[in-house]
Design a protein around this motif. Structure first.
Motif, PDB file in Angstrom:
ATOM      1  N   THR A  49      47.905 -50.973 -28.122  1.00  0.00           N
ATOM      2  CA  THR A  49      49.111 -51.711 -27.761  1.00  0.00           C
ATOM      3  C   THR A  49      50.350 -51.018 -28.329  1.00  0.00           C
ATOM      4  O   THR A  49      50.249 -50.086 -29.116  1.00  0.00           O
ATOM      5  CB  THR A  49      49.040 -53.137 -28.324  1.00  0.00           C
ATOM      6  N   MET A  51      53.146 -52.542 -30.378  1.00  0.00           N
ATOM      7  CA  MET A  51      53.496 -53.828 -30.973  1.00  0.00           C
ATOM      8  C   MET A  51      54.964 -53.932 -31.375  1.00  0.00           C
ATOM      9  O   MET A  51      55.330 -54.047 -32.540  1.00  0.00           O
ATOM     10  CB  MET A  51      52.605 -54.111 -32.180  1.00  0.00           C
ATOM     11  N   CYS A  77      47.843 -47.030 -22.997  1.00  0.00           N
ATOM     12  CA  CYS A  77      48.555 -48.108 -23.688  1.00  0.00           C
ATOM     13  C   CYS A  77      48.495 -49.380 -22.849  1.00  0.00           C
ATOM     14  O   CYS A  77      48.817 -49.361 -21.658  1.00  0.00           O
ATOM     15  CB  CYS A  77      50.015 -47.726 -23.928  1.00  0.00           C
ATOM     16  N   LEU A  78      48.086 -50.481 -23.461  1.00  0.00           N
ATOM     17  CA  LEU A  78      48.176 -51.773 -22.798  1.00  0.00           C
ATOM     18  C   LEU A  78      49.651 -52.186 -22.777  1.00  0.00           C
ATOM     19  O   LEU A  78      50.274 -52.323 -23.828  1.00  0.00           O
ATOM     20  CB  LEU A  78      47.364 -52.826 -23.561  1.00  0.00           C
ATOM     21  N   THR A  80      52.789 -53.722 -23.275  1.00  0.00           N
ATOM     22  CA  THR A  80      53.124 -54.746 -24.259  1.00  0.00           C
ATOM     23  C   THR A  80      54.555 -55.222 -24.066  1.00  0.00           C
ATOM     24  O   THR A  80      55.431 -54.434 -23.708  1.00  0.00           O
ATOM     25  CB  THR A  80      52.960 -54.173 -25.681  1.00  0.00           C
ATOM     26  N   VAL A 103      49.918 -57.929 -22.741  1.00  0.00           N
ATOM     27  CA  VAL A 103      49.857 -58.528 -24.072  1.00  0.00           C
ATOM     28  C   VAL A 103      51.284 -58.637 -24.601  1.00  0.00           C
ATOM     29  O   VAL A 103      52.137 -57.807 -24.274  1.00  0.00           O
ATOM     30  CB  VAL A 103      48.973 -57.677 -25.016  1.00  0.00           C
ATOM     31  N   LYS A 105      53.834 -59.542 -28.172  1.00  0.00           N
ATOM     32  CA  LYS A 105      53.868 -59.581 -29.639  1.00  0.00           C
ATOM     33  C   LYS A 105      54.961 -60.546 -30.072  1.00  0.00           C
ATOM     34  O   LYS A 105      56.094 -60.491 -29.578  1.00  0.00           O
ATOM     35  CB  LYS A 105      54.158 -58.181 -30.201  1.00  0.00           C
TER      36      LYS A 105
END
Length: 267
Positions: A49, A51, A77-78, A80, A103, A105
């Motif tokens: 990720t 973040m 890379c997911l 984010t 995702v 953060k």
């Protein structure tokens, strides 16, 4: 993170800012973006990720724009995204989802905000409906914040019980309180970031009597590392998990299978 943001984070650690808890925090992997990516791939990491998180209003949407570009040029890379309790937050979170964010953060300690703030209520509902996980730093380690601890998160989950929260750092140091939230809510998970390492055990030791709960929740614990901003070699996090003595199946689930299932990563 964007390079200039990351360098400010490093400066904060170097200066032993208040949120470090006064603990010396040498950055082990202080390198340019390309070198960092090469290193983490050499470690065998399949997906990771970005973040990123804001420390004030008016910053999250800009960070999300950077993250779109980073995800496009970094296939492993997911994608984010992040958020902050401010007018318009639901709009830019919805936009991030439409752009493919997988995702989010949320950093309660750095952002110094209450996650149960009504400005975020509809946004948590949106993310719960979308089934997109949110990694949230909400524990009071390495230093407590105004809204850290389990109570604000419990208020969020009471309103949005299907929200896929991933509690960073195992909820350090309120480990047992956050384990209880995982036991109560089926979509809540923990990540291992810095937990069980020699570094963290000095100021926030994990209660060994809670070891059986780690076994019971082994399908809802994910590997987290905080690379590159860690004060020890990456492999130490893996050694710290191994020496818990919970078995190869547990390690395999935590280090790969749970994350692969949650984020639909192919073998």
């Amino acid at each position: 993170m964007p390079e200039r943001v990351l360098r400010k984070v490093w400066d904060y650690f170097d200066a032993l800012g208040p949120l470090t808890g006064g603990v010396e925090w040498p950055i082990t992997y202080r390198a340019e973006e390309g070198e960092r990516l090469a290193v983490i791939r050499e470690f065998g990491v399949r997906a990771f990720t970005a973040m990123l998180y804001p420390h004030k209003a008016g910053m999250a949407q800009w960070l999300n724009s950077w993250a779109v570009d980073f995800a496009r040029r970094t296939p492993d890379c997911l994608h984010t995204a992040t958020l902050f309790p401010e007018p318009g937050v639901e709009g830019y979170v919805r936009e991030a989802l439409e752009q493919g964010a997988r995702v989010f953060k949320a950093h309660v300690q750095v952002g110094a905000y209450d996650p149960s703030d009504r400005l975020l209520d509809s946004t948590w509902g949106l993310l719960a409906e979308a089934g997109v996980p949110v990694v949230i730093h909400c524990g009071s380690g390495p230093a407590p914040g105004k809204h850290t601890g389990p109570e604000p998160v419990a208020r969020v989950l009471a309103r949005h019980p299907r929200l896929r929260l991933i509690v960073a750092h195992m909820g350090m140091p309120e480990y047992e309180d956050f384990l209880a939230l995982v036991e109560r809510y089926g979509e809540v998970r923990l990540d291992t970031t810095m937990a069980f390492t020699d570094f963290s055990e000095r100021f926030a030791p994990f209660p060994r009597e809670a070891g059986n709960r780690l076994v019971a929740l082994g399908d809802r614990i994910l590997l987290g590392t905080d690379f590159p901003n860690i004060p020890y070699p990456y492999v130490h996090q893996l050694h710290a998990l191994e020496r818990l003595g919970l078995g190869d199946d547990w390690l395999r689930a935590v280090c790969y299978e749970n994350g692969a299932r949650l984020f639909a990563i192919s073998p």
